[in-house]
Every structure is written in C-alpha cells, then in structure tokens.
Scaffold this motif. Sequence first.
Motif, PDB file in Angstrom:
ATOM      1  N   LYS A   7     -81.461  12.856 -99.261  1.00 13.23           N
ATOM      2  CA  LYS A   7     -82.117  13.226 -97.930  1.00 13.23           C
ATOM      3  C   LYS A   7     -82.277  11.769 -97.126  1.00 13.23           C
ATOM      4  O   LYS A   7     -81.837  10.684 -97.514  1.00 13.23           O
ATOM      5  CB  LYS A   7     -83.687  13.446 -98.524  1.00 13.23           C
ATOM      6  CG  LYS A   7     -83.729  14.683 -99.313  1.00 13.23           C
ATOM      7  CD  LYS A   7     -83.090  15.952 -98.746  1.00 13.23           C
ATOM      8  CE  LYS A   7     -83.313  16.977 -99.984  1.00 13.23           C
ATOM      9  NZ  LYS A   7     -82.492  18.081 -99.778  1.00 13.23           N
ATOM     10  N   LYS A  11     -76.112  13.729 -91.784  1.00 11.13           N
ATOM     11  CA  LYS A  11     -76.454  15.312 -91.859  1.00 11.13           C
ATOM     12  C   LYS A  11     -75.668  15.828 -90.505  1.00 11.13           C
ATOM     13  O   LYS A  11     -75.222  15.092 -89.736  1.00 11.13           O
ATOM     14  CB  LYS A  11     -77.730  15.610 -91.547  1.00 11.13           C
ATOM     15  CG  LYS A  11     -78.608  15.290 -92.832  1.00 11.13           C
ATOM     16  CD  LYS A  11     -80.114  15.726 -92.677  1.00 11.13           C
ATOM     17  CE  LYS A  11     -81.068  15.157 -93.827  1.00 11.13           C
ATOM     18  NZ  LYS A  11     -82.351  15.671 -93.398  1.00 11.13           N
ATOM     19  N   ASP A  32     -79.249  22.710-102.725  1.00 17.44           N
ATOM     20  CA  ASP A  32     -79.236  22.536-101.349  1.00 17.44           C
ATOM     21  C   ASP A  32     -78.619  23.984-100.575  1.00 17.44           C
ATOM     22  O   ASP A  32     -77.903  24.226-100.314  1.00 17.44           O
ATOM     23  CB  ASP A  32     -77.916  21.663-101.116  1.00 17.44           C
ATOM     24  CG  ASP A  32     -77.768  21.587 -99.290  1.00 17.44           C
ATOM     25  OD1 ASP A  32     -78.847  21.568 -98.676  1.00 17.44           O
ATOM     26  OD2 ASP A  32     -76.606  20.883 -99.061  1.00 17.44           O
ATOM     27  N   VAL A  37     -80.584  24.544 -92.533  1.00 20.85           N
ATOM     28  CA  VAL A  37     -79.685  23.063 -92.500  1.00 20.85           C
ATOM     29  C   VAL A  37     -78.172  23.546 -92.199  1.00 20.85           C
ATOM     30  O   VAL A  37     -77.773  24.486 -92.788  1.00 20.85           O
ATOM     31  CB  VAL A  37     -79.636  22.432 -93.810  1.00 20.85           C
ATOM     32  CG1 VAL A  37     -78.732  21.253 -93.936  1.00 20.85           C
ATOM     33  CG2 VAL A  37     -81.205  22.076 -94.121  1.00 20.85           C
ATOM     34  N   ARG A  39     -74.293  22.859 -92.532  1.00 22.86           N
ATOM     35  CA  ARG A  39     -73.011  22.378 -93.513  1.00 22.86           C
ATOM     36  C   ARG A  39     -71.793  22.741 -92.723  1.00 22.86           C
ATOM     37  O   ARG A  39     -71.622  23.650 -91.958  1.00 22.86           O
ATOM     38  CB  ARG A  39     -73.477  23.106 -94.626  1.00 22.86           C
ATOM     39  CG  ARG A  39     -74.779  22.797 -95.346  1.00 22.86           C
ATOM     40  CD  ARG A  39     -74.997  23.463 -96.701  1.00 22.86           C
ATOM     41  NE  ARG A  39     -76.508  23.307 -97.050  1.00 22.86           N
ATOM     42  CZ  ARG A  39     -77.561  24.277 -96.618  1.00 22.86           C
ATOM     43  NH1 ARG A  39     -77.203  25.084 -95.772  1.00 22.86           N
ATOM     44  NH2 ARG A  39     -78.662  23.934 -96.830  1.00 22.86           N
ATOM     45  N   ASP A  49     -72.173  19.507 -97.382  1.00 25.01           N
ATOM     46  CA  ASP A  49     -72.855  18.712 -96.429  1.00 25.01           C
ATOM     47  C   ASP A  49     -72.190  17.460 -96.365  1.00 25.01           C
ATOM     48  O   ASP A  49     -71.272  16.976 -97.528  1.00 25.01           O
ATOM     49  CB  ASP A  49     -74.309  18.592 -96.817  1.00 25.01           C
ATOM     50  CG  ASP A  49     -74.424  17.676 -97.988  1.00 25.01           C
ATOM     51  OD1 ASP A  49     -74.877  16.438 -98.057  1.00 25.01           O
ATOM     52  OD2 ASP A  49     -74.476  18.321 -99.333  1.00 25.01           O
ATOM     53  N   GLU A  51     -73.021  14.164 -96.988  1.00 24.10           N
ATOM     54  CA  GLU A  51     -73.366  13.177 -98.195  1.00 24.10           C
ATOM     55  C   GLU A  51     -72.887  13.774 -99.564  1.00 24.10           C
ATOM     56  O   GLU A  51     -72.238  12.964-100.206  1.00 24.10           O
ATOM     57  CB  GLU A  51     -74.871  13.099 -98.291  1.00 24.10           C
ATOM     58  CG  GLU A  51     -75.496  12.020 -99.064  1.00 24.10           C
ATOM     59  CD  GLU A  51     -75.107  10.728 -98.521  1.00 24.10           C
ATOM     60  OE1 GLU A  51     -74.665   9.680 -98.984  1.00 24.10           O
ATOM     61  OE2 GLU A  51     -75.024  10.489 -97.105  1.00 24.10           O
TER      62      GLU A  51
END
Length: 255
Positions: A7, A11, A32, A37, A39, A49, A51
């Motif tokens: 987190k 992003k 996730d 969110v 992606r 995503d 990360e």
Amino acid sequence: TLFKMSKDMKKFTPFDKGIKLVSRPNDLDEYDDDPGVLRAQLSCGHVIDPETLTDCCRAQLNDGQTEFRCPLCKRKWPYDEVRKLAKLTIDEQLSFEEKLGTNTCPGCGTFIERSDESNLCVECSVCTAKTGRIFEFCWKCERVWKGPRPRADQCGNVGCRSADQELLSDCPMITLSSVVYKGTNVHVQCPAIRACPFCGVLIEHNTGCKIMSCRECKKQFCFACLKSARECLQTSTHFISCSAGVAQRQTNSVL
C-alpha cells in the motif's frame, strides 16, 4: 497469492497515458480486488498493478532469468512494457537493466543487449543502418563512444567513471544565495555537484548565481534546472527561480 500489493506505493491514475487501464481484479494478487482501484492490462491479457508487477519481475531477475514472462500464461513481457507499466523508478531501471544486460541507445532509444560483457563499446545496428556509418556508444555513460576499444572500465568521454556517479548521488545540497523563488525570499536549493548537460564534466558549485560556464566545453547552463542558459533565461532571470523548477539529482554524468 504470489505477490502481496504494498500500500501507499506505485499506483495508476486516470492521467497515465498509453496504458490500458481497467478496474478488474488483480490476476496475480487475489486480495487486490477493490473495484475502485485502477490496474493495467498487460499484452498477455492479464491484469496487474505496478507494485506487484515490479515485485514479480524482480523475483524473476533474482532467479537468474534474463527475460520477463507472465507466471500464469508464460507469455513474454517486453522490457519496455514492464518499464512503463511497473512505473520503474530510475534506480529500479538501472538495477533491472544491469541484470538484464540491456540498455537504451542514446541515438534512437532502441533497447539493446550487450553480447560482450568485457567491452563497454556497443554498436547500435539501427543507428548504423539509418546513418550509413557505424554508430557506437558507451554502455556505462550512454554517450557516443570516444577513445580506443575494446575497454572494460570506461570510454574516453569526460565523466565516464563510477566515482563520478557516486559524487553525483551523494553530494550535499547547497543554497544558491543569489537565487530566490519568485515573489518570496526563499532561496533555491540544489545538489552541490552537477554534470554539465553538454559534455558530462562534473562541476561543483558553492553559492551564488545559478548560471554556470563549463570549463571543458565552455557552454553555459543553469545549475538549478540544467537547461541551457539561453533557454532558462527566456522565462526567468539570473536571480529568480527557473520556471522548470530544480532538476532532480543526476544518477550519472549524462542527462
């Protein structure tokens, strides 16, 4: 779960261009699945995503792999796709490219693999074909090759040394006593050592004016924004902060 999303890290936003953004759940992290969110959909069709993609590719490099593949469908992910969708930082790019044995040609931007790790002099076949003459660049400093070849330590360009890179990354910040942000009395700060944006020679600045003259190539540039003096002074003055802001700390002797 293969990789747990970290987190408050990298992003996607609606402003990311050239990326196919979706709200589908992460295919490589079952936890996730927040529909709010964004992606990215990779070329293989799976969703991820930035990360998780970074962690996935780093794990593959640590396992000794020299190319990236989707863990689910085994399709290859091109490095330029990974670089963009994983939002790799400069440090991450340098680390990945060192392990991959790839680099970017300074002439055309093509990703190139080095076949001989004992020779820093690398030819770009794309530039050679385009210009009709052999185009070679230095794997370390990413400038047009100068000096004898083969060489494993450095080319003939000024500043092509590991020690120079350490100076650029570790030098202290200084305050330019003659330069303030427009409409304030706050002085501009920047790294004390910069590489000339024209020739790469390292220059140390103590305080004072932001416009410097390179002792090597004699060209003038702004020590704060690293643009040519002429370009910088079109929108600011010698004593007012640059409209482009202060350039980030350089990671090697070439911008």
